[in-house]
Design an enzyme around this catalytic site. Structure first.
Site, PDB file in Angstrom:
ATOM      1  N   ASN A  12      -9.086   5.791   6.952  1.00 35.74           N
ATOM      2  CA  ASN A  12      -8.322   5.041   5.954  1.00 35.74           C
ATOM      3  C   ASN A  12      -9.317   4.274   5.058  1.00 35.74           C
ATOM      4  OD1 ASN A  12      -7.047   2.698   4.799  1.00 35.74           O
ATOM      5  ND2 ASN A  12      -5.277   3.102   6.080  1.00 35.74           N
ATOM      6  N   HIS A  15      -9.677  -0.405   2.586  1.00 33.58           N
ATOM      7  CA  HIS A  15     -10.457  -1.635   2.470  1.00 33.58           C
ATOM      8  C   HIS A  15     -11.755  -1.462   1.685  1.00 33.58           C
ATOM      9  CE1 HIS A  15      -7.365  -3.698   4.427  1.00 33.58           C
ATOM     10  NE2 HIS A  15      -7.406  -2.881   5.466  1.00 33.58           N
ATOM     11  N   HIS A  48      -3.136   3.824   1.569  1.00 28.64           N
ATOM     12  CA  HIS A  48      -1.828   3.179   1.494  1.00 28.64           C
ATOM     13  C   HIS A  48      -1.652   2.612   0.091  1.00 28.64           C
ATOM     14  CE1 HIS A  48       0.971  -0.136   3.427  1.00 28.64           C
ATOM     15  NE2 HIS A  48       1.548   0.518   2.425  1.00 28.64           N
ATOM     16  N   ARG A  50       0.223   0.354  -1.765  1.00 27.35           N
ATOM     17  CA  ARG A  50       1.190  -0.730  -1.535  1.00 27.35           C
ATOM     18  C   ARG A  50       1.946  -1.037  -2.809  1.00 27.35           C
ATOM     19  NH1 ARG A  50       0.543  -4.002   3.175  1.00 27.35           N
ATOM     20  NH2 ARG A  50       1.971  -5.337   2.031  1.00 27.35           N
ATOM     21  N   ARG A  54      -2.396  -4.041  -3.840  1.00 27.37           N
ATOM     22  CA  ARG A  54      -3.451  -5.002  -3.510  1.00 27.37           C
ATOM     23  C   ARG A  54      -4.787  -4.333  -3.206  1.00 27.37           C
ATOM     24  NH1 ARG A  54      -1.346  -7.287   2.245  1.00 27.37           N
ATOM     25  NH2 ARG A  54       0.372  -7.871   0.917  1.00 27.37           N
ATOM     26  N   GLU A  75       0.099   6.839   2.736  1.00 27.51           N
ATOM     27  CA  GLU A  75       0.947   5.827   3.396  1.00 27.51           C
ATOM     28  C   GLU A  75       1.722   5.066   2.344  1.00 27.51           C
ATOM     29  OE1 GLU A  75      -1.100   2.989   5.751  1.00 27.51           O
ATOM     30  OE2 GLU A  75      -1.907   4.506   7.071  1.00 27.51           O
ATOM     31  N   THR A 106      10.234  -6.324  15.515  1.00 25.69           N
ATOM     32  CA  THR A 106       9.403  -7.462  15.941  1.00 25.69           C
ATOM     33  C   THR A 106       8.013  -6.976  16.364  1.00 25.69           C
ATOM     34  OG1 THR A 106      10.534  -7.273  18.043  1.00 25.69           O
ATOM     35  CG2 THR A 106      11.200  -9.085  16.641  1.00 25.69           C
ATOM     36  N   GLU A 156       3.795   7.983  14.016  1.00 27.94           N
ATOM     37  CA  GLU A 156       2.504   7.349  14.268  1.00 27.94           C
ATOM     38  C   GLU A 156       2.789   6.071  15.053  1.00 27.94           C
ATOM     39  OE1 GLU A 156      -0.465   7.371  11.240  1.00 27.94           O
ATOM     40  OE2 GLU A 156      -1.250   5.422  11.843  1.00 27.94           O
ATOM     41  N   HIS A 199      -3.856   1.638  13.869  1.00 31.40           N
ATOM     42  CA  HIS A 199      -3.847   0.221  13.496  1.00 31.40           C
ATOM     43  C   HIS A 199      -4.689  -0.597  14.469  1.00 31.40           C
ATOM     44  CE1 HIS A 199      -2.310  -2.837  10.695  1.00 31.40           C
ATOM     45  NE2 HIS A 199      -2.729  -3.634  11.662  1.00 31.40           N
TER      46      HIS A 199
HETATM   47  N1  PXP Z   1      -2.015   3.691  10.319  1.00 37.74           N
HETATM   48  C1  PXP Z   1      -1.124   3.019   9.566  1.00 37.74           C
HETATM   49  C2  PXP Z   1       0.254   3.570   9.442  1.00 37.74           C
HETATM   50  C3  PXP Z   1      -1.497   1.850   8.882  1.00 37.74           C
HETATM   51  O1  PXP Z   1      -0.595   1.215   8.118  1.00 37.74           O
HETATM   52  C4  PXP Z   1      -2.826   1.394   8.989  1.00 37.74           C
HETATM   53  C5  PXP Z   1      -3.253   0.167   8.257  1.00 37.74           C
HETATM   54  O2  PXP Z   1      -3.199   0.377   6.899  1.00 37.74           O
HETATM   55  C6  PXP Z   1      -3.724   2.131   9.770  1.00 37.74           C
HETATM   56  C7  PXP Z   1      -3.286   3.267  10.438  1.00 37.74           C
HETATM   57  C8  PXP Z   1      -5.160   1.752   9.901  1.00 37.74           C
HETATM   58  O3  PXP Z   1      -5.291   0.503  10.489  1.00 37.74           O
HETATM   59  P1  PXP Z   1      -6.702  -0.188  10.524  1.00 37.74           P
HETATM   60  O4  PXP Z   1      -7.130  -0.410   9.112  1.00 37.74           O
HETATM   61  O5  PXP Z   1      -6.438  -1.459  11.263  1.00 37.74           O
HETATM   62  O6  PXP Z   1      -7.639   0.725  11.251  1.00 37.74           O
END
Ligand code: PXP
Length: 255
Positions: A12, A15, A48, A50, A54, A75, A106, A156, A199
């Site tokens: 991913n 960032h 992703h 968004r 962002r 995503e 939650t 997922e 995640h």
């Molecule tokens: N999978 C999904 C569905 C996510 O939303 C994210 C975070 O954007 C990730 C994986 C990756 O998470 P991380 O950046 O914490 O490794």
């Protein structure tokens, strides 16, 4: 040794875009990161888009789709705007994620059971366009069953609560979350779903979860981008791949 399917690594690049946007210019470029991750062994790229843009921007999605040599996993929230962009972009896969509080359980995953009437047509429209749809959910039987019911081929599993508990040394909670993931992966597989996870994963949690043979893809971002600051993205991806391979070898060796 029992036969275990291969475990894919989706990197991913959100960032990298977060860092870029901190200065408002063009660098660092998430597309360059995606290409580097692929060269280092990533099986796909996840980004992703968004609603608030962002990190990843619309043009990043178009550039990723046009220029990477591996599957793109888009995503997004299940909104009309995002469905239109996904249909225009034509990624290999879409993972529907919650962005607003009312969309999530939650545990942090998408509330598929509570929103199945709204989600089912989105899944169907994307699937009709040839896009593989996954739903980002907690490893809760109620959510897994709802995902299967509305015809999503993939889930997922949200590993955030487990990874947070591991990182904080809350051992009892971490083991309870692990059990939930382990049982959820087995239940989902038995329901005919393809199972991914992601995640908050780092080298150690990725190695452990790789031992669950039901899971065929991990999506990992934040930790890899953080490691890249110290060792470079290519090295971080190679070390992650090696950790996943060690974990997978244990799945094959399990009785
Ligand atoms: N999978 C999904 C569905 C996510 O939303 C994210 C975070 O954007 C990730 C994986 C990756 O998470 P991380 O950046 O914490 O490794």
């Amino acid at each position: 040794m029992k036969p275990v399917p291969p475990l894919r690594l989706g990197v991913n690049v959100d960032h990298v875009a977060t860092l870029r946007n901190a200065r408002g210019g063009a660098l660092p470029d998430p597309l360059r990161a995606a290409k580097l991750a692929i060269a280092a062994g990533a099986d796909g790229i996840t980004a992703h888009l968004r609603e608030d843009r962002r990190h990843i921007r619309d043009e990043d999605m178009a550039r990723l789709k046009a220029e990477i040599s591996k599957p793109l996993n888009f995503e997004m929230a299940a909104t009309e705007e995002m469905v239109a962009i996904a249909l225009k972009t034509g990624p290999h896969a879409v993972c529907l994620v919650p962005e607003r509080r009312e969309e999530r359980t939650t545990e942090g995953g998408l509330d598929v059971a509570g929103q199945q009437d709204a989600l089912a047509p989105v899944v169907a429209r994307l699937a009709e366009a040839g896009i593989r749809v996954s739903l980002f959910i907690a490893a809760e039987p109620r959510q897994i069953e709802a995902a299967a019911r509305i015809g999503a081929p993939v889930i997922e599993i949200h590993t955030g609560a487990w990874c947070d508990a591991v990182a904080a040394g809350r051992t009892g909670e971490a083991e309870a979350e692990w059990e939930r993931i382990r049982l959820g992966a087995a239940l989902a597989r038995a329901a005919g779903l393809e199972v991914h996870a992601g995640h908050g994963l780092d080298y150690a949690t990725a190695e452990r979860i790789a031992a669950l043979g039901e899971i065929v893809e991990l999506n990992i971002g934040h930790f890899l981008v953080g490691e890249a600051v110290f060792v470079g993205l290519g090295q971080a991806v190679r070390t992650m791949r090696a950790a996943m391979d060690r974990g997978r070898a244990r799945a094959a060796a399990a009785p």
